[in-house]
Design a protein around this motif. Structure first.
Motif, mmCIF file in Angstrom:
data_model
loop_
_atom_site.group_PDB
_atom_site.id
_atom_site.type_symbol
_atom_site.label_atom_id
_atom_site.label_comp_id
_atom_site.label_asym_id
_atom_site.label_seq_id
_atom_site.Cartn_x
_atom_site.Cartn_y
_atom_site.Cartn_z
ATOM 1 N N ASP A 317 0.916 -1.368 0.084
ATOM 2 C CA ASP A 317 0.200 0.027 -0.230
ATOM 3 C C ASP A 317 0.957 1.249 0.244
ATOM 4 O OD1 ASP A 317 0.992 0.392 2.422
ATOM 5 O OD2 ASP A 317 -0.565 -0.246 3.603
ATOM 6 N N ARG A 318 0.359 2.308 0.268
ATOM 7 C CA ARG A 318 1.047 3.642 -0.112
ATOM 8 C C ARG A 318 1.579 3.766 1.208
ATOM 9 N NH1 ARG A 318 0.188 8.913 1.509
ATOM 10 N NH2 ARG A 318 -1.337 8.559 2.008
ATOM 11 N N ARG A 319 1.682 3.284 1.684
ATOM 12 C CA ARG A 319 2.243 4.574 3.281
ATOM 13 C C ARG A 319 3.410 2.700 3.144
ATOM 14 N NH1 ARG A 319 -2.971 6.078 5.245
ATOM 15 N NH2 ARG A 319 -2.906 8.046 5.685
ATOM 16 N N GLY A 320 3.401 1.348 3.265
ATOM 17 C CA GLY A 320 3.729 1.104 3.214
ATOM 18 C C GLY A 320 5.224 0.847 2.560
ATOM 19 N N SER A 321 4.353 1.535 1.080
ATOM 20 C CA SER A 321 5.904 1.347 -0.508
ATOM 21 C C SER A 321 7.016 2.786 -0.198
ATOM 22 C CB SER A 321 5.145 1.387 -1.507
ATOM 23 O OG SER A 321 4.464 1.033 -1.791
ATOM 24 N N ILE A 322 6.462 4.019 0.707
ATOM 25 C CA ILE A 322 6.921 4.978 1.502
ATOM 26 C C ILE A 322 8.204 4.839 2.439
ATOM 27 C CG2 ILE A 322 6.495 7.544 2.360
ATOM 28 C CD1 ILE A 322 4.460 7.563 1.342
ATOM 29 N N ALA A 323 7.633 3.977 3.511
ATOM 30 C CA ALA A 323 8.978 3.341 3.924
ATOM 31 C C ALA A 323 9.385 2.290 4.034
ATOM 32 C CB ALA A 323 7.552 2.221 5.473
ATOM 33 N N ILE A 324 9.539 1.446 2.875
ATOM 34 C CA ILE A 324 10.708 1.224 1.816
ATOM 35 C C ILE A 324 11.137 1.679 1.638
ATOM 36 C CG2 ILE A 324 10.788 -0.625 0.035
ATOM 37 C CD1 ILE A 324 8.382 -2.761 1.126
ATOM 38 N N GLY A 325 10.914 2.869 1.007
ATOM 39 C CA GLY A 325 11.663 4.103 -0.551
ATOM 40 C C GLY A 325 12.484 4.086 1.032
ATOM 41 N N ALA A 326 11.447 4.776 1.961
ATOM 42 C CA ALA A 326 12.520 5.677 3.557
ATOM 43 C C ALA A 326 13.953 4.425 3.609
ATOM 44 C CB ALA A 326 12.010 6.459 4.528
ATOM 45 N N GLY A 327 13.338 3.202 3.870
ATOM 46 C CA GLY A 327 14.827 2.546 4.416
ATOM 47 C C GLY A 327 15.480 1.863 3.361
ATOM 48 N N MET A 328 15.376 2.449 2.230
ATOM 49 C CA MET A 328 16.632 2.953 1.084
ATOM 50 C C MET A 328 17.707 3.875 0.882
ATOM 51 S SD MET A 328 16.388 -0.636 -0.209
ATOM 52 C CE MET A 328 17.524 -0.631 -1.630
ATOM 53 N N VAL A 329 17.335 5.280 1.856
ATOM 54 C CA VAL A 329 17.579 6.470 1.403
ATOM 55 C C VAL A 329 19.205 6.307 2.045
ATOM 56 C CG1 VAL A 329 17.921 8.586 2.048
ATOM 57 C CG2 VAL A 329 15.477 7.725 1.276
ATOM 58 N N SER A 330 19.593 5.427 2.756
ATOM 59 C CA SER A 330 21.554 5.612 3.953
ATOM 60 C C SER A 330 22.008 4.837 2.583
ATOM 61 C CB SER A 330 21.001 4.576 4.552
ATOM 62 O OG SER A 330 22.521 4.775 5.441
ATOM 63 N N LEU A 370 13.193 9.995 8.992
ATOM 64 C CA LEU A 370 12.511 9.178 8.256
ATOM 65 C C LEU A 370 12.109 8.204 8.210
ATOM 66 C CD1 LEU A 370 11.550 10.491 5.080
ATOM 67 C CD2 LEU A 370 13.550 9.177 4.247
ATOM 68 N N LEU A 371 12.683 7.012 8.932
ATOM 69 C CA LEU A 371 12.156 5.159 8.835
ATOM 70 C C LEU A 371 10.809 6.052 10.235
ATOM 71 C CD1 LEU A 371 14.676 2.552 8.012
ATOM 72 C CD2 LEU A 371 12.284 2.734 7.057
ATOM 73 N N LYS A 372 11.784 6.479 11.005
ATOM 74 C CA LYS A 372 10.399 6.328 12.353
ATOM 75 C C LYS A 372 9.435 7.382 11.903
ATOM 76 C CE LYS A 372 9.796 6.808 17.329
ATOM 77 N NZ LYS A 372 11.449 7.002 18.236
ATOM 78 N N LEU A 373 9.708 7.931 11.276
ATOM 79 C CA LEU A 373 8.566 9.336 11.304
ATOM 80 C C LEU A 373 7.623 7.970 9.742
ATOM 81 C CD1 LEU A 373 6.750 11.586 10.193
ATOM 82 C CD2 LEU A 373 7.902 11.759 8.523
ATOM 83 N N THR A 374 7.778 7.512 8.975
ATOM 84 C CA THR A 374 6.961 6.660 8.150
ATOM 85 C C THR A 374 5.974 5.240 8.418
ATOM 86 O OG1 THR A 374 9.077 5.614 6.952
ATOM 87 C CG2 THR A 374 8.089 7.792 5.901
ATOM 88 N N PHE A 375 7.282 4.650 9.501
ATOM 89 C CA PHE A 375 5.899 3.883 9.806
ATOM 90 C C PHE A 375 5.558 3.613 11.204
ATOM 91 C CE2 PHE A 375 9.941 0.674 8.278
ATOM 92 C CZ PHE A 375 9.193 -0.292 8.210
ATOM 93 N N LYS A 376 5.524 5.083 11.850
ATOM 94 C CA LYS A 376 4.539 5.445 12.856
ATOM 95 C C LYS A 376 3.235 6.047 11.959
ATOM 96 C CE LYS A 376 4.045 9.175 16.204
ATOM 97 N NZ LYS A 376 4.435 10.603 17.582
#
Length: 381
Positions: A317-330, A370-376
Protein backbone atom coordinates in the motif's frame (compact mmCIF):
# COMPACT_ATOMS: atom_id res chain seq x y z
CA UNK A 1 47.80 3.73 24.13
CA UNK A 2 45.72 6.48 22.49
CA UNK A 3 43.30 3.87 21.09
CA UNK A 4 42.25 3.01 24.67
CA UNK A 5 41.29 6.65 25.18
CA UNK A 6 39.46 6.63 21.82
CA UNK A 7 37.42 3.62 22.93
CA UNK A 8 36.44 5.24 26.22
CA UNK A 9 35.37 8.47 24.47
CA UNK A 10 33.42 6.59 21.77
CA UNK A 11 31.55 4.40 24.26
CA UNK A 12 30.46 7.21 26.56
CA UNK A 13 29.60 9.55 23.65
CA UNK A 14 27.45 6.98 21.80
CA UNK A 15 25.56 5.85 24.91
CA UNK A 16 24.80 9.39 26.10
CA UNK A 17 23.93 10.66 22.61
CA UNK A 18 21.76 7.58 21.94
CA UNK A 19 19.84 8.11 25.19
CA UNK A 20 19.29 11.82 24.40
CA UNK A 21 18.07 10.91 20.92
CA UNK A 22 15.48 8.51 22.36
CA UNK A 23 14.30 11.19 24.82
CA UNK A 24 13.73 13.50 21.87
CA UNK A 25 11.61 10.84 20.18
CA UNK A 26 14.22 9.75 17.62
CA UNK A 27 15.98 6.38 17.12
CA UNK A 28 19.11 5.97 19.27
CA UNK A 29 21.21 5.36 16.15
CA UNK A 30 20.70 9.00 15.04
CA UNK A 31 22.32 10.24 18.26
CA UNK A 32 25.20 7.80 17.82
CA UNK A 33 25.84 9.02 14.28
CA UNK A 34 25.80 12.65 15.42
CA UNK A 35 28.18 11.75 18.27
CA UNK A 36 30.76 10.75 15.66
CA UNK A 37 30.55 14.20 14.08
CA UNK A 38 30.82 16.00 17.44
CA UNK A 39 33.80 14.09 18.85
CA UNK A 40 35.50 13.82 15.44
CA UNK A 41 37.67 16.25 13.43
CA UNK A 42 34.66 18.35 12.34
CA UNK A 43 33.92 19.74 15.84
CA UNK A 44 35.89 18.74 18.97
CA UNK A 45 38.65 16.64 17.39
CA UNK A 46 38.84 14.22 20.34
CA UNK A 47 38.88 11.16 18.08
CA UNK A 48 40.78 10.97 14.78
CA UNK A 49 40.10 8.37 12.06
CA UNK A 50 42.91 5.79 11.90
CA UNK A 51 43.50 2.11 11.13
CA UNK A 52 42.32 1.08 14.59
CA UNK A 53 38.97 2.82 14.15
CA UNK A 54 38.72 1.42 10.62
CA UNK A 55 39.26 -2.20 11.68
CA UNK A 56 36.92 -1.98 14.67
CA UNK A 57 34.18 -0.32 12.62
CA UNK A 58 34.48 -2.98 9.92
CA UNK A 59 34.00 -5.72 12.52
CA UNK A 60 31.06 -3.71 13.92
CA UNK A 61 29.17 -3.51 10.62
CA UNK A 62 29.83 -7.20 9.89
CA UNK A 63 28.41 -8.19 13.29
CA UNK A 64 25.44 -5.87 12.75
CA UNK A 65 24.59 -7.56 9.45
CA UNK A 66 25.27 -11.03 10.90
CA UNK A 67 22.69 -10.33 13.62
CA UNK A 68 20.27 -9.05 10.97
CA UNK A 69 20.68 -12.36 9.13
CA UNK A 70 20.05 -14.30 12.34
CA UNK A 71 16.78 -12.40 12.85
CA UNK A 72 15.56 -12.60 9.24
CA UNK A 73 12.58 -14.79 8.40
CA UNK A 74 13.94 -16.79 5.44
CA UNK A 75 10.48 -17.85 4.25
CA UNK A 76 9.32 -14.24 4.18
CA UNK A 77 12.53 -13.25 2.37
CA UNK A 78 11.82 -15.88 -0.30
CA UNK A 79 8.18 -14.85 -0.68
CA UNK A 80 9.15 -11.17 -1.12
CA UNK A 81 11.94 -11.63 -3.70
CA UNK A 82 9.92 -10.00 -6.49
CA UNK A 83 9.23 -6.95 -4.35
CA UNK A 84 12.89 -6.75 -3.28
CA UNK A 85 14.06 -6.89 -6.90
CA UNK A 86 11.56 -4.22 -7.99
CA UNK A 87 12.55 -1.93 -5.10
CA UNK A 88 16.25 -2.36 -5.93
CA UNK A 89 15.75 -1.61 -9.64
CA UNK A 90 13.53 1.41 -8.94
CA UNK A 91 16.09 2.61 -6.40
CA UNK A 92 18.80 2.46 -9.06
CA UNK A 93 17.09 3.97 -12.11
CA UNK A 94 15.74 7.18 -10.56
CA UNK A 95 18.88 8.07 -8.54
CA UNK A 96 21.07 7.43 -11.60
CA UNK A 97 18.98 9.77 -13.77
CA UNK A 98 18.76 12.36 -10.99
CA UNK A 99 22.48 12.19 -10.20
CA UNK A 100 23.46 12.55 -13.85
CA UNK A 101 21.11 15.50 -14.32
CA UNK A 102 22.28 17.44 -11.25
CA UNK A 103 25.96 16.80 -12.11
CA UNK A 104 25.41 18.03 -15.68
CA UNK A 105 23.63 21.12 -14.33
CA UNK A 106 26.74 21.97 -12.28
CA UNK A 107 28.94 21.67 -15.37
CA UNK A 108 30.62 18.31 -14.67
CA UNK A 109 31.83 16.35 -17.68
CA UNK A 110 29.80 13.46 -19.11
CA UNK A 111 32.02 10.84 -17.45
CA UNK A 112 31.92 12.62 -14.09
CA UNK A 113 28.12 12.97 -14.33
CA UNK A 114 27.74 9.26 -15.11
CA UNK A 115 29.87 8.37 -12.10
CA UNK A 116 27.92 10.63 -9.72
CA UNK A 117 24.70 9.07 -10.98
CA UNK A 118 26.08 5.60 -10.24
CA UNK A 119 27.31 6.65 -6.79
CA UNK A 120 23.79 7.80 -5.86
CA UNK A 121 22.47 4.33 -6.81
CA UNK A 122 24.24 2.73 -3.84
CA UNK A 123 22.33 1.65 -0.74
CA UNK A 124 23.76 0.72 2.64
CA UNK A 125 21.27 -1.17 4.75
CA UNK A 126 23.28 -1.27 8.00
CA UNK A 127 21.78 1.95 9.39
CA UNK A 128 18.26 0.92 8.34
CA UNK A 129 18.80 -2.47 10.00
CA UNK A 130 19.63 -0.86 13.34
CA UNK A 131 16.70 1.56 13.12
CA UNK A 132 14.24 -1.20 12.20
CA UNK A 133 15.61 -3.33 15.02
CA UNK A 134 15.05 -0.55 17.54
CA UNK A 135 11.45 -0.20 16.32
CA UNK A 136 10.86 -4.00 16.26
CA UNK A 137 10.14 -3.81 12.51
CA UNK A 138 13.04 -5.88 11.19
CA UNK A 139 10.92 -9.02 10.76
CA UNK A 140 7.95 -7.27 9.14
CA UNK A 141 7.23 -7.66 5.43
CA UNK A 142 8.55 -4.14 4.85
CA UNK A 143 11.73 -4.81 6.82
CA UNK A 144 12.42 -8.06 4.98
CA UNK A 145 11.85 -6.36 1.62
CA UNK A 146 14.32 -3.59 2.50
CA UNK A 147 16.96 -6.20 3.43
CA UNK A 148 16.46 -8.18 0.23
CA UNK A 149 16.43 -5.05 -1.94
CA UNK A 150 19.69 -3.81 -0.40
CA UNK A 151 21.42 -7.10 -1.27
CA UNK A 152 20.18 -6.95 -4.88
CA UNK A 153 21.10 -3.24 -5.11
CA UNK A 154 24.65 -3.92 -3.89
CA UNK A 155 25.26 -6.64 -6.48
CA UNK A 156 23.86 -4.60 -9.39
CA UNK A 157 25.78 -1.45 -8.41
CA UNK A 158 29.08 -3.34 -8.07
CA UNK A 159 28.62 -4.83 -11.55
CA UNK A 160 27.71 -1.41 -13.01
CA UNK A 161 30.75 0.16 -11.32
CA UNK A 162 33.05 -2.42 -12.92
CA UNK A 163 31.43 -1.84 -16.33
CA UNK A 164 31.81 1.93 -15.99
CA UNK A 165 35.45 1.69 -14.88
CA UNK A 166 36.29 -0.58 -17.80
CA UNK A 167 34.58 1.71 -20.35
CA UNK A 168 35.44 5.18 -19.01
CA UNK A 169 38.92 4.56 -17.54
CA UNK A 170 41.39 3.53 -20.28
CA UNK A 171 43.82 1.79 -17.90
CA UNK A 172 41.10 -0.48 -16.51
CA UNK A 173 40.84 -3.90 -18.15
CA UNK A 174 37.88 -5.72 -16.62
CA UNK A 175 36.20 -8.81 -18.02
CA UNK A 176 32.49 -8.22 -17.51
CA UNK A 177 31.69 -11.89 -18.06
CA UNK A 178 34.21 -12.90 -15.39
CA UNK A 179 32.84 -10.29 -13.02
CA UNK A 180 29.22 -11.47 -13.33
CA UNK A 181 30.39 -15.08 -13.17
CA UNK A 182 32.11 -14.42 -9.83
CA UNK A 183 28.92 -12.91 -8.41
CA UNK A 184 26.85 -15.92 -9.48
CA UNK A 185 29.50 -18.30 -8.15
CA UNK A 186 29.45 -16.50 -4.80
CA UNK A 187 25.72 -17.01 -4.33
CA UNK A 188 25.85 -20.64 -5.48
CA UNK A 189 28.68 -21.47 -3.06
CA UNK A 190 27.11 -19.52 -0.18
CA UNK A 191 23.74 -21.25 -0.60
CA UNK A 192 25.42 -24.67 -0.80
CA UNK A 193 27.66 -23.94 2.20
CA UNK A 194 24.75 -22.60 4.24
CA UNK A 195 22.71 -25.72 3.50
CA UNK A 196 25.38 -28.43 3.72
CA UNK A 197 28.46 -27.18 5.60
CA UNK A 198 27.27 -24.72 8.27
CA UNK A 199 25.00 -27.17 10.18
CA UNK A 200 27.68 -29.88 10.10
CA UNK A 201 30.42 -27.47 11.17
CA UNK A 202 28.43 -26.20 14.17
CA UNK A 203 27.40 -29.73 15.13
CA UNK A 204 31.08 -30.72 15.17
CA UNK A 205 32.38 -27.50 16.73
CA UNK A 206 29.77 -26.99 19.50
CA UNK A 207 30.73 -30.00 21.70
CA UNK A 208 34.41 -28.97 21.90
CA UNK A 209 35.40 -28.58 25.54
CA UNK A 210 36.43 -24.95 25.30
CA UNK A 211 34.74 -21.76 26.48
CA UNK A 212 31.96 -20.37 24.24
CA UNK A 213 32.46 -22.88 21.44
CA UNK A 214 29.07 -22.20 19.81
CA UNK A 215 29.54 -18.42 19.73
CA UNK A 216 33.07 -18.84 18.37
CA UNK A 217 31.72 -21.14 15.67
CA UNK A 218 29.17 -18.50 14.68
CA UNK A 219 31.89 -15.83 14.44
CA UNK A 220 34.09 -18.11 12.33
CA UNK A 221 31.22 -18.60 9.86
CA UNK A 222 30.45 -14.85 9.82
CA UNK A 223 34.03 -13.80 9.10
CA UNK A 224 34.66 -16.63 6.61
CA UNK A 225 31.56 -15.72 4.57
CA UNK A 226 32.50 -12.01 4.72
CA UNK A 227 36.05 -12.65 3.53
CA UNK A 228 34.81 -14.86 0.70
CA UNK A 229 32.37 -12.12 -0.37
CA UNK A 230 35.16 -9.53 -0.52
CA UNK A 231 37.34 -11.91 -2.54
CA UNK A 232 34.49 -12.35 -5.03
CA UNK A 233 34.03 -8.60 -5.41
CA UNK A 234 30.93 -8.26 -3.20
CA UNK A 235 30.68 -6.18 -0.01
CA UNK A 236 31.58 -8.14 3.10
CA UNK A 237 28.28 -7.14 4.73
CA UNK A 238 26.44 -9.34 2.20
CA UNK A 239 28.57 -12.30 3.26
CA UNK A 240 27.89 -11.56 6.94
CA UNK A 241 24.15 -11.33 6.26
CA UNK A 242 24.22 -14.67 4.40
CA UNK A 243 26.16 -16.23 7.30
CA UNK A 244 23.51 -15.04 9.74
CA UNK A 245 20.74 -16.59 7.64
CA UNK A 246 22.69 -19.88 7.43
CA UNK A 247 23.19 -20.05 11.21
CA UNK A 248 19.54 -19.10 11.80
CA UNK A 249 18.47 -22.34 10.10
CA UNK A 250 20.30 -24.44 12.73
CA UNK A 251 19.36 -25.34 16.30
CA UNK A 252 22.14 -23.04 17.55
CA UNK A 253 20.44 -19.83 16.35
CA UNK A 254 19.24 -18.51 19.73
CA UNK A 255 22.46 -19.33 21.57
CA UNK A 256 24.60 -17.59 18.95
CA UNK A 257 22.28 -14.57 18.80
CA UNK A 258 22.03 -14.12 22.58
CA UNK A 259 25.81 -14.17 23.00
CA UNK A 260 26.85 -12.21 19.89
CA UNK A 261 24.61 -9.22 20.58
CA UNK A 262 26.25 -8.15 23.89
CA UNK A 263 29.71 -8.17 22.29
CA UNK A 264 28.55 -6.36 19.14
CA UNK A 265 26.50 -3.61 20.79
CA UNK A 266 28.87 -3.05 23.70
CA UNK A 267 32.04 -2.46 21.71
CA UNK A 268 32.18 -2.89 17.94
CA UNK A 269 28.89 -1.43 16.65
CA UNK A 270 29.34 1.91 18.52
CA UNK A 271 32.74 2.32 16.84
CA UNK A 272 31.10 1.70 13.44
CA UNK A 273 28.48 4.41 14.01
CA UNK A 274 31.11 6.91 15.18
CA UNK A 275 33.41 6.11 12.23
CA UNK A 276 30.81 7.45 9.79
CA UNK A 277 30.81 10.86 11.47
CA UNK A 278 34.62 10.94 11.58
CA UNK A 279 34.67 11.33 7.78
CA UNK A 280 33.09 14.77 8.02
CA UNK A 281 35.16 17.90 7.70
CA UNK A 282 33.82 21.38 7.03
CA UNK A 283 36.91 22.68 5.21
CA UNK A 284 35.88 24.43 1.99
CA UNK A 285 32.24 23.41 2.40
CA UNK A 286 30.97 27.00 2.09
CA UNK A 287 32.06 27.20 -1.54
CA UNK A 288 30.02 24.11 -2.48
CA UNK A 289 27.09 24.46 -0.10
CA UNK A 290 24.53 24.69 -2.91
CA UNK A 291 26.00 21.59 -4.58
CA UNK A 292 25.82 19.63 -1.29
CA UNK A 293 22.24 20.67 -0.52
CA UNK A 294 20.88 19.98 -4.02
CA UNK A 295 22.68 16.64 -4.46
CA UNK A 296 21.48 15.53 -0.99
CA UNK A 297 17.90 16.41 -1.92
CA UNK A 298 18.16 14.60 -5.26
CA UNK A 299 19.80 11.57 -3.63
CA UNK A 300 17.11 11.32 -0.94
CA UNK A 301 14.02 12.04 -3.04
CA UNK A 302 14.96 9.81 -5.99
CA UNK A 303 15.78 6.85 -3.73
CA UNK A 304 12.58 7.35 -1.74
CA UNK A 305 10.45 7.56 -4.89
CA UNK A 306 12.31 4.85 -6.82
CA UNK A 307 12.21 2.30 -4.00
CA UNK A 308 8.65 3.27 -3.10
CA UNK A 309 7.48 2.91 -6.69
CA UNK A 310 9.01 -0.57 -6.91
CA UNK A 311 7.20 -1.55 -3.70
CA UNK A 312 3.90 -0.07 -4.90
CA UNK A 313 4.09 -2.01 -8.17
CA UNK A 314 4.50 -5.29 -6.26
CA UNK A 315 1.49 -4.99 -3.99
CA UNK A 316 2.40 -2.75 -1.04
CA UNK A 317 0.00 0.00 0.00
CA UNK A 318 1.00 3.65 -0.23
CA UNK A 319 2.32 4.04 3.31
CA UNK A 320 4.15 0.70 3.22
CA UNK A 321 5.79 1.72 -0.07
CA UNK A 322 6.95 5.03 1.40
CA UNK A 323 8.40 3.22 4.43
CA UNK A 324 10.34 0.85 2.15
CA UNK A 325 11.61 3.77 0.05
CA UNK A 326 12.76 5.51 3.25
CA UNK A 327 14.73 2.41 4.27
CA UNK A 328 16.72 2.60 1.01
CA UNK A 329 17.84 6.24 1.37
CA UNK A 330 21.02 5.65 3.41
CA UNK A 331 24.17 5.39 1.25
CA UNK A 332 26.58 4.67 4.14
CA UNK A 333 29.85 2.83 3.73
CA UNK A 334 28.98 1.35 0.31
CA UNK A 335 28.86 4.80 -1.32
CA UNK A 336 32.04 5.86 0.53
CA UNK A 337 33.87 2.90 -1.03
CA UNK A 338 32.57 3.84 -4.50
CA UNK A 339 33.58 7.49 -3.96
CA UNK A 340 37.12 6.42 -3.05
CA UNK A 341 37.28 4.29 -6.23
CA UNK A 342 36.09 7.25 -8.28
CA UNK A 343 38.71 9.56 -6.75
CA UNK A 344 41.47 7.06 -7.51
CA UNK A 345 40.35 6.56 -11.11
CA UNK A 346 39.78 10.26 -11.84
CA UNK A 347 36.01 9.93 -12.34
CA UNK A 348 35.43 12.01 -9.18
CA UNK A 349 37.40 15.26 -8.93
CA UNK A 350 39.29 15.97 -5.72
CA UNK A 351 37.43 19.25 -5.17
CA UNK A 352 34.10 17.38 -5.09
CA UNK A 353 35.25 14.46 -2.93
CA UNK A 354 34.56 16.09 0.47
CA UNK A 355 31.19 17.34 -0.76
CA UNK A 356 30.20 13.87 -1.97
CA UNK A 357 31.26 12.34 1.36
CA UNK A 358 29.08 14.91 3.14
CA UNK A 359 26.14 13.99 0.87
CA UNK A 360 26.63 10.31 1.71
CA UNK A 361 26.70 11.04 5.45
CA UNK A 362 23.70 13.39 5.27
CA UNK A 363 21.61 10.68 3.56
CA UNK A 364 22.71 8.33 6.35
CA UNK A 365 21.64 10.85 9.03
CA UNK A 366 18.28 11.41 7.31
CA UNK A 367 17.35 7.73 7.23
CA UNK A 368 16.63 6.94 10.95
CA UNK A 369 14.14 9.80 11.58
CA UNK A 370 12.61 9.27 8.13
CA UNK A 371 12.06 5.57 8.83
CA UNK A 372 10.55 6.28 12.23
CA UNK A 373 8.20 8.91 10.77
CA UNK A 374 7.00 6.73 7.89
CA UNK A 375 6.40 3.65 10.05
CA UNK A 376 4.63 5.76 12.70
CA UNK A 377 2.29 7.21 10.07
CA UNK A 378 1.61 3.73 8.73
CA UNK A 379 0.71 2.44 12.22
CA UNK A 380 -1.57 5.39 12.90
CA UNK A 381 -3.33 4.84 9.59
Amino acid sequence: MVFILYLAIILIATKVAGALSVRLGQPAVLGKLLAGIIIGPAVLGWVQPDDFIGHFSEIGVLLLMFIAGLETDLEQLKSNWKASFAVAVGGIILPFVGGYAIAAAFGLSNNEALFLGLLLCATSVSISVQTLKEMNKLQTREGTTILGAAVVDDVIVVVLLAVMMSVLVPAQDVSIGLLIGKKLLFFIIVVAAGWLLVPRFLKWFAPLRVTEAVMSGGLIICFAFSYFAEEMGIAGIIGAFAAGIAVSQTSYKHEVESKIEPIAYTLFVPVFFVSIGLHITFDGVGEQLLFIVLVTLVASITKLLGGGLGARMTGFDRRGSIAIGAGMVSRGEVALIIAAAGLESGLLLQKYFTSVVLVVILTTLITPPLLKLTFKEREQA
